[in-house]
Design a protein around this motif. Structure first.
Motif: not given
Length: 427
Positions: A13-34
């Motif tokens: 549940g909660g996460y369905t990867p698309k083609n070529g995306e990580p199978r496990q939920i990725p850790v977005v270890q970033s404080t900010t977004f560009k």
């Protein structure tokens, strides 16, 4: 994932990867977004577009995990917080302000009791605590014109009181306020309070959801069913323009399904910043993937330990809702037919001194300020988690000084029983 069973939702549940995306939920270890333009970012600040600009408010990793928990509880929206305490505070403060009043079960976790009775009272929010076993007339008498929420725990920590969810939901709704339920102990594997009338569900994800004692966290799930506009005078924070956020009226813009969590994120998380770290959310998801496998073993071990303690001469009384003969047995079977949790409370003959001797004699179980872990642990609440309560408050909450709380892990039940047996022999 709505068409899948709960066990499958725990895993995927909660996460369905698309083609070529990580199978496990990725850790977005970033404080900010560009972003490419100020206009693009401005749309996020105006809540006109979905996305991320600062992890203090939202983070993709957290949102994936929150979405899984919302699916498990049958809610429409959810958010993660830094702890279970933060989740309960946010859930209440999101609809309360100075001059508001809360009706709460008296049988709740000591830290939550202190939050509501002391800290929130300093903020001008009053509370009336009621016996969870009270008659409907007594419960309804606790409401005031300024009551804004009803709060309780599915299975109280550590008294193991089982809340009659339907009774409390009926009272809350008859007075035009939502019922907020802390569902930490049974988890959605064993109880889904929304199906019984709860409007908001909270969790200390630190406990069974994590399951391994590695990450503190909390969660809030909105059922999406409470009609805020039907009681708009009670909830101006949701039904009138928010001057601190460009005049948005949350209930109008996001409807029943999204108003509560959006306000909680855009306003409270913005100002208090009690976000769960993305790394902790990742750990939490690993725990959720095995939650449906672990909970039956916790319950099996809890019942085995409770059955052993019930017949022991040095044990004054045992509390375990799914133990036949327990005061809450019928309610437990109604709301949690497959089991509740692995936590057992018992009062040892001899009070504090006997409790201390027992715990010092344990070999396998550790003395910890923790509960609901894969490893079994033990605690005397009166001298630890509930030490801020007076003797009178302890008795009212069903936590006498000689009470011992055992959290049964997923070890072999015979080893747990043998450890308890030899420790009792030392008393």
């Amino acid at each position: 994932m709505s068409d899948y069973k709960l066990n499958t939702k725990c895993v995927q549940g909660g996460y369905t990867p698309k083609n070529g995306e990580p199978r496990q939920i990725p850790v977005v270890q970033s404080t900010t977004f560009k972003y490419d333009t100020s206009e693009d970012m401005g749309k996020l600040f105006d809540l006109e577009a979905s996305g991320y600009f600062y992890t203090r408010l939202q983070n993709p990793t957290n949102d994936y995990v929150a979405a899984k928990i919302a699916e498990l509880e049958g809610g429409t929206a959810a958010m993660l917080t830094s702890s279970g305490q933060a989740a309960n505070f946010f859930a209440l403060f999101n609809i309360c302000e100075t001059g508001s009043h809360i009706v709460s079960s008296a049988s709740i976790y000591g830290g939550t009791f202190n939050l509501i009775a002391v800290t929130m009272k300093k903020m001008g929010i009053d509370v009336t605590f009621v016996n969870p076993d009270c008659a409907e007339e007594e419960l309804n008498a606790a409401f005031q014109d300024n009551t804004r929420a009803v709060f309780g725990e599915t299975i109280a920590n550590p008294a193991l009181t089982v809340l009659d969810i339907e009774k409390f939901a009926k009272a809350a709704h008859s007075h035009g306020v939502p019922l907020i339920i802390d569902n930490t102990f049974p988890t959605p594997v064993n109880c889904r309070p929304i199906e019984w009338g709860a409007d908001i569900v909270t969790h200390s994800t630190t406990k069974y959801m994590d399951g391994h004692g590695v990450a503190v966290g909390g969660a809030i799930v909105d059922s999406g069913k409470f009609d805020w506009f039907a009681h708009k005078d009670k909830f101006p924070g949701l039904t009138t323009p928010d001057d601190s956020y460009h005049g948005i009226t949350y209930a109008e813009k996001f409807g029943r399904e999204g108003a509560f969590i959006t306000k909680c994120t855009a306003q409270l998380m913005r100002d208090f910043g009690c976000i769960q770290s993305p790394q902790n959310a990742f750990y939490l998801n690993l725990g959720l993937e095995s939650l449906h496998v672990r909970m039956p073993r916790h319950c099996e071990n809890g019942l085995a330990v409770a059955s052993f303690l019930k017949g022991h001469e040095k044990v004054k009384r045992v509390s375990y809702p799914h133990l036949e003969g327990d005061k809450y047995y019928e309610l437990a079977k109604k709301y949690m037919p497959s089991g509740g949790c692995g936590v057992v409370s018992f009062e040892i003959e001899g009070g504090r001194a006997a409790a201390e001797k027992f715990m010092k004699s344990l070999r396998l179980m550790a003395i910890e300020t923790h509960v609901a872990d894969a490893r079994s642990c033990c605690l005397n609440p009166a001298t630890s988690t509930h030490r801020q309560l007076t003797d009178e408050q302890l008795e009212a909450a069903g936590i006498p000084a000689g009470l011992i709380r055992i959290s049964c892990g997923i070890e072999d039940k015979e080893d747990l029983i043998n450890d308890i047996k030899q420790a009792l022999e030392q008393v």
